[in-house]
Scaffold this motif. Structure first.
Motif, PDB file in Angstrom:
ATOM      1  N   VAL A 148      10.976  40.905  74.209  1.00 44.89           N
ATOM      2  CA  VAL A 148      10.284  39.624  74.009  1.00 44.89           C
ATOM      3  C   VAL A 148      11.274  38.455  74.017  1.00 44.89           C
ATOM      4  N   VAL A 149      12.503  38.724  73.546  1.00 44.88           N
ATOM      5  CA  VAL A 149      13.482  37.651  73.324  1.00 44.88           C
ATOM      6  C   VAL A 149      14.535  37.578  74.421  1.00 44.88           C
ATOM      7  N   TYR A 150      15.124  38.708  74.795  1.00 44.96           N
ATOM      8  CA  TYR A 150      16.279  38.698  75.693  1.00 44.96           C
ATOM      9  C   TYR A 150      15.855  38.668  77.160  1.00 44.96           C
ATOM     10  N   ASN A 151      16.582  37.852  77.915  1.00 47.54           N
ATOM     11  CA  ASN A 151      16.390  37.786  79.366  1.00 47.54           C
ATOM     12  C   ASN A 151      14.937  37.509  79.734  1.00 47.54           C
ATOM     13  N   THR A 152      14.309  36.637  78.963  1.00 47.15           N
ATOM     14  CA  THR A 152      12.934  36.243  79.243  1.00 47.15           C
ATOM     15  C   THR A 152      12.878  34.757  79.566  1.00 47.15           C
ATOM     16  N   ASP A 153      11.750  34.337  80.129  1.00 47.15           N
ATOM     17  CA  ASP A 153      11.575  32.969  80.587  1.00 47.15           C
ATOM     18  C   ASP A 153      10.449  32.277  79.828  1.00 47.15           C
ATOM     19  N   ALA A 154      10.222  31.032  80.198  1.00 40.75           N
ATOM     20  CA  ALA A 154       9.284  30.172  79.485  1.00 40.75           C
ATOM     21  C   ALA A 154       7.835  30.594  79.711  1.00 40.75           C
ATOM     22  N   SER A 155       6.990  30.192  78.763  1.00 42.27           N
ATOM     23  CA  SER A 155       5.561  30.462  78.838  1.00 42.27           C
ATOM     24  C   SER A 155       4.913  29.657  79.966  1.00 42.27           C
ATOM     25  N   TRP A 185      -2.964  30.747  68.419  1.00 39.18           N
ATOM     26  CA  TRP A 185      -2.635  31.987  67.712  1.00 39.18           C
ATOM     27  C   TRP A 185      -1.147  32.324  67.750  1.00 39.18           C
ATOM     28  N   GLY A 186      -0.369  31.643  68.589  1.00 43.04           N
ATOM     29  CA  GLY A 186       1.049  31.982  68.685  1.00 43.04           C
ATOM     30  C   GLY A 186       1.699  31.456  69.936  1.00 43.04           C
ATOM     31  N   ASP A 187       2.571  32.261  70.536  1.00 45.21           N
ATOM     32  CA  ASP A 187       3.351  31.792  71.670  1.00 45.21           C
ATOM     33  C   ASP A 187       3.544  32.923  72.672  1.00 45.21           C
ATOM     34  N   VAL A 188       4.134  32.583  73.815  1.00 47.95           N
ATOM     35  CA  VAL A 188       4.262  33.531  74.918  1.00 47.95           C
ATOM     36  C   VAL A 188       5.648  33.424  75.529  1.00 47.95           C
ATOM     37  N   THR A 189       6.264  34.569  75.798  1.00 48.70           N
ATOM     38  CA  THR A 189       7.454  34.611  76.656  1.00 48.70           C
ATOM     39  C   THR A 189       7.107  35.450  77.874  1.00 48.70           C
ATOM     40  N   ARG A 190       7.958  35.347  78.895  1.00 48.32           N
ATOM     41  CA  ARG A 190       7.610  35.962  80.176  1.00 48.32           C
ATOM     42  C   ARG A 190       8.821  36.618  80.803  1.00 48.32           C
ATOM     43  N   LYS A 191       8.622  37.764  81.434  1.00 46.55           N
ATOM     44  CA  LYS A 191       9.629  38.410  82.275  1.00 46.55           C
ATOM     45  C   LYS A 191       8.954  38.802  83.583  1.00 46.55           C
ATOM     46  N   ASP A 192       9.272  38.070  84.651  1.00 47.57           N
ATOM     47  CA  ASP A 192       8.655  38.303  85.959  1.00 47.57           C
ATOM     48  C   ASP A 192       7.133  38.236  85.837  1.00 47.57           C
ATOM     49  N   ASN A 193       6.431  39.357  86.117  1.00 46.94           N
ATOM     50  CA  ASN A 193       4.965  39.344  86.064  1.00 46.94           C
ATOM     51  C   ASN A 193       4.410  39.893  84.750  1.00 46.94           C
ATOM     52  N   THR A 194       5.265  39.955  83.738  1.00 51.23           N
ATOM     53  CA  THR A 194       4.840  40.459  82.435  1.00 51.23           C
ATOM     54  C   THR A 194       4.850  39.335  81.410  1.00 51.23           C
ATOM     55  N   LEU A 195       3.770  39.251  80.641  1.00 47.01           N
ATOM     56  CA  LEU A 195       3.668  38.278  79.557  1.00 47.01           C
ATOM     57  C   LEU A 195       3.759  39.015  78.225  1.00 47.01           C
ATOM     58  N   PHE A 196       4.496  38.433  77.289  1.00 44.93           N
ATOM     59  CA  PHE A 196       4.559  38.957  75.929  1.00 44.93           C
ATOM     60  C   PHE A 196       3.854  37.970  75.008  1.00 44.93           C
ATOM     61  N   LEU A 197       2.679  38.362  74.527  1.00 50.18           N
ATOM     62  CA  LEU A 197       1.899  37.503  73.648  1.00 50.18           C
ATOM     63  C   LEU A 197       2.353  37.751  72.221  1.00 50.18           C
ATOM     64  N   CYS A 198       2.945  36.746  71.599  1.00 52.36           N
ATOM     65  CA  CYS A 198       3.474  36.845  70.236  1.00 52.36           C
ATOM     66  C   CYS A 198       2.446  36.226  69.293  1.00 52.36           C
ATOM     67  N   VAL A 199       1.699  37.074  68.591  1.00 52.81           N
ATOM     68  CA  VAL A 199       0.541  36.627  67.830  1.00 52.81           C
ATOM     69  C   VAL A 199       0.932  36.448  66.365  1.00 52.81           C
ATOM     70  N   PHE A 200       1.045  35.203  65.946  1.00 55.68           N
ATOM     71  CA  PHE A 200       1.380  34.885  64.557  1.00 55.68           C
ATOM     72  C   PHE A 200       0.127  34.868  63.672  1.00 55.68           C
ATOM     73  N   ASP A 201      -0.985  34.402  64.238  1.00 51.07           N
ATOM     74  CA  ASP A 201      -2.248  34.341  63.504  1.00 51.07           C
ATOM     75  C   ASP A 201      -3.250  35.253  64.203  1.00 51.07           C
ATOM     76  N   TRP A 202      -3.438  36.442  63.648  1.00 54.82           N
ATOM     77  CA  TRP A 202      -4.249  37.471  64.290  1.00 54.82           C
ATOM     78  C   TRP A 202      -5.731  37.139  64.151  1.00 54.82           C
ATOM     79  N   PRO A 203      -6.487  37.205  65.257  1.00 53.38           N
ATOM     80  CA  PRO A 203      -7.926  36.887  65.183  1.00 53.38           C
ATOM     81  C   PRO A 203      -8.716  38.030  64.548  1.00 53.38           C
ATOM     82  N   THR A 204      -9.468  37.725  63.542  1.00 53.27           N
ATOM     83  CA  THR A 204     -10.267  38.752  62.861  1.00 53.27           C
ATOM     84  C   THR A 204     -11.559  39.060  63.617  1.00 53.27           C
TER      85      THR A 204
END
Length: 579
Positions: free
Chosen positions: A343-350, A358-377
């Motif tokens: 999620v952190v290393y060698n990743t690019d901007a959202s 609910w949070g933020d996103v990082t990206r590596k090529d065609n993969t998105l990492f959804l970082c969910v700080f506030d989980w939807p109930t």
């Protein structure tokens, strides 16, 4: 915002100007020039010096603010001779280079940058150019930089130096330093540069092994030709090293943002945010306002998600030990980083270019990492206006991963997630796309939770939009991009995407004087207004419910209608679904 006294306001302006123009497995021995910076995305900053011995207390009085400026007239105003006498008491017997390297490593950081010489002019290494240094002037008589450089190499971490190249408050001719030498002769900046600055930069780039980065600071009005010489020396002696953006005159290798500044929108190019684990950079005895592990991760992921690098500071005590709460919060955040390094290393901007509700996103090529700080109930996590097809989605952090299904909701994607978050701090969903992500970054109202839209993203008419920065305490920077100067009919407006129609409660975050009447209107739709009080600092006030009759795009405007309109400063608008 805390109003600054006139002297503090002037100090704030002068400090601001001093800043100048502004792979998962990363091993330091394999790193190319700038790789740890550009791909590691996370580093440790260390402010440590004679000032740490004082801890912001001088003659029984506590000075609140950044301790490395304790000599300054805006702090304790310590005379040069008196300050230099501190060296005779500086005996950091609890300094442990391997312990500091371990903390950085366990935090998930990829390199360490430490103060070789701050504005006070005291060298924290054995300098031959000036005897005001930790070996020649203290009873300890050790060079901690030798030990730390070796400990970093052993731990597989990069190593770098902070060096105050313009300011030197104790050497004749240095920036804001004495104008005469010990014989009473006039001293010029050239005297300081030739006798101390240039030789010391040569020392730190030749005597401590490979250097990842030299972090110059506060160039102020330093002439360009001096900076050019320093940059040339760094690149000659350390061809793989970067030079910080605060070298001045645009000669750094990347951009350095303002102190404690985490951007709210994506920033192009190579850049870093520099922040600290509490409020002060150097150790301050009273400062126990530590960033929690979740806040550290929020700011780290925000920087990576905006396309940059996050360098987070610790301030060891005068005895060399690291405050226990700094170590604890860094380590707890680091446990999460070790679980989710991708999620952190060698990743690019959202691709959304800003945070989501609910949070933020990082990206590596065609993969998105959804970082969910506030989980939807509700069991639904919404991705607004993602145009690229999803190939697969997986909830990380559970045994062997857990597949996540999804469905289209207009132009949105709704991921079907369990009702409880799998992670205490930040849950991660990996979304694999069929091609490069394409997103419409328009702000969108989440059907589950409140959506705050900053004034920074507004268009303005008969109003001004600008950045405002201030110091809560001396050197403790805060900032906001605000809409102000709202003339008659002046407005801030946003394009907003709505998936779920209905009523939304509207709140405004603003500052001002006295009672203000605010109006919020949907172009071609409902308009509401309300009177609320205001204060000198930003607070959030309810305005009322507003209705979006159907899904789609809307233009929302905010106006200050009555009261001391000229005092109004708008920071954000927030929408909370009422269904």
């Amino acid at each position: 915002m805390i109003a600054c006294a006139p002297s503090l306001s002037r100090a704030q302006e002068s400090m601001d100007k001093l800043w100048g123009d502004a792979v998962v497995k990363l091993r330091v021995e394999d790193a190319t020039r700038g790789q740890l910076f550009n791909e590691g995305n996370y580093a440790m900053f260390i402010h440590w010096g004679l000032y740490s011995l004082l801890g912001n207390e001088v003659d029984g009085k506590t000075y609140y603010g950044i301790g490395e400026w304790i000599m300054n007239k805006n702090m304790a105003g310590i005379p040069i001779d008196q300050y230099k006498q501190l060296a005779g008491k500086f005996n950091p017997v609890n300094f442990d280079a391997h312990e500091i390297a371990r903390i950085a490593k366990e935090a998930g950081m990829k390199y360490i940058v430490i103060t070789a010489k701050h504005h006070d002019g005291f060298a924290m290494y054995h300098s031959k150019a000036c005897d005001f240094n930790i070996v020649d002037a203290t009873p300890w008589k050790k060079d901690p930089m030798k030990e730390l450089a070796a400990a970093c190499r052993e731990a597989g971490l990069g190593f770098g130096f902070y060096y105050s190249h313009n300011q030197d408050w104790t050497f004749p001719g240095g920036g804001n330093g004495p104008g005469k030498d010990e014989e009473g002769n006039r001293a010029t900046f050239d005297d300081y540069f030739v006798k101390k600055c240039l030789p010391q930069v040569n020392e730190i780039t030749t005597e401590y092994g490979p250097i990842e980065l030299v972090w110059f600071d506060t160039p102020g009005k330093m002439p360009k030709h001096y900076v050019e010489q320093l940059v040339e020396v760094v690149h000659k002696n350390q061809p793989r090293a970067l030079v910080s953006g605060r070298a001045g005159h645009g000669l750094g290798d990347y951009q350095t943002l303002g102190d404690m500044e985490v951007p709210r929108h994506n920033v192009e190019g190579m850049w870093e945010s520099v922040d600290t684990t509490n409020d002060s950079w150097a150790y301050a005895w009273y400062d126990e306002y530590w960033k929690s592990p979740k806040e550290i991760l929020s700011r780290l992921i925000a920087c990576v998600g905006r396309g940059g690098t996050y360098m987070l500071n610790i301030g060891p005590r005068g005895d060399g030990s690291v405050p226990e709460r700094a170590e604890k919060t860094l380590t707890q955040a680091g446990e999460w980083v070790r679980r989710y390094p991708q999620v952190v290393y060698n990743t690019d901007a959202s691709p959304w270019q800003h945070v989501l509700p609910w949070g933020d996103v990082t990206r590596k090529d065609n993969t998105l990492f959804l970082c969910v700080f506030d989980w939807p109930t509700s069991g639904k996590l919404y991705l607004p206006n993602l145009k690229t097809q999803i190939a697969s989605a997986e909830l990380l952090g559970v045994e062997e991963g857990e597949s996540v299904t999804w469905e289209k909701a207009g132009q949105w994607i709704a991921l079907n997630v369990p009702p409880r978050a799998p992670e205490k701090l930040v849950s991660v969903i990996q979304v694999n796309l069929e091609s490069e992500p394409e997103v419409d970054p328009v702000w969108a109202l989440d059907p589950n939770m409140a959506t705050e839209v900053l004034a920074e993203f507004a268009s303005v008419d008969n109003a001004e939009k600008s950045e405002k920065r201030w110091m809560e305490k001396f050197g403790e920077w805060k900032g906001v991009t605000h809409v102000h100067g709202l003339e008659k009919g002046g407005a801030a407006s946003w394009e907003i995407d709505v998936l779920q129609p209905g009523d939304y409660n509207v709140e405004l975050t603003y500052s001002g004087n006295g009672r203000l009447v605010w109006g919020v209107a949907i172009e071609g739709g409902q308009a509401i207004q309300n009177q609320q009080n205001s204060s000198h600092n930003y607070q959030t006030f309810p305005i009322g419910w507003i209705n979006f009759p159907k899904a789609g795009r809307y233009n929302i405007s905010v106006k200050c209608l009555e009261g001391e309109v000229e005092s109004a400063s708008l920071k954000a608008i927030e929408f909370t679904p009422m269904h």
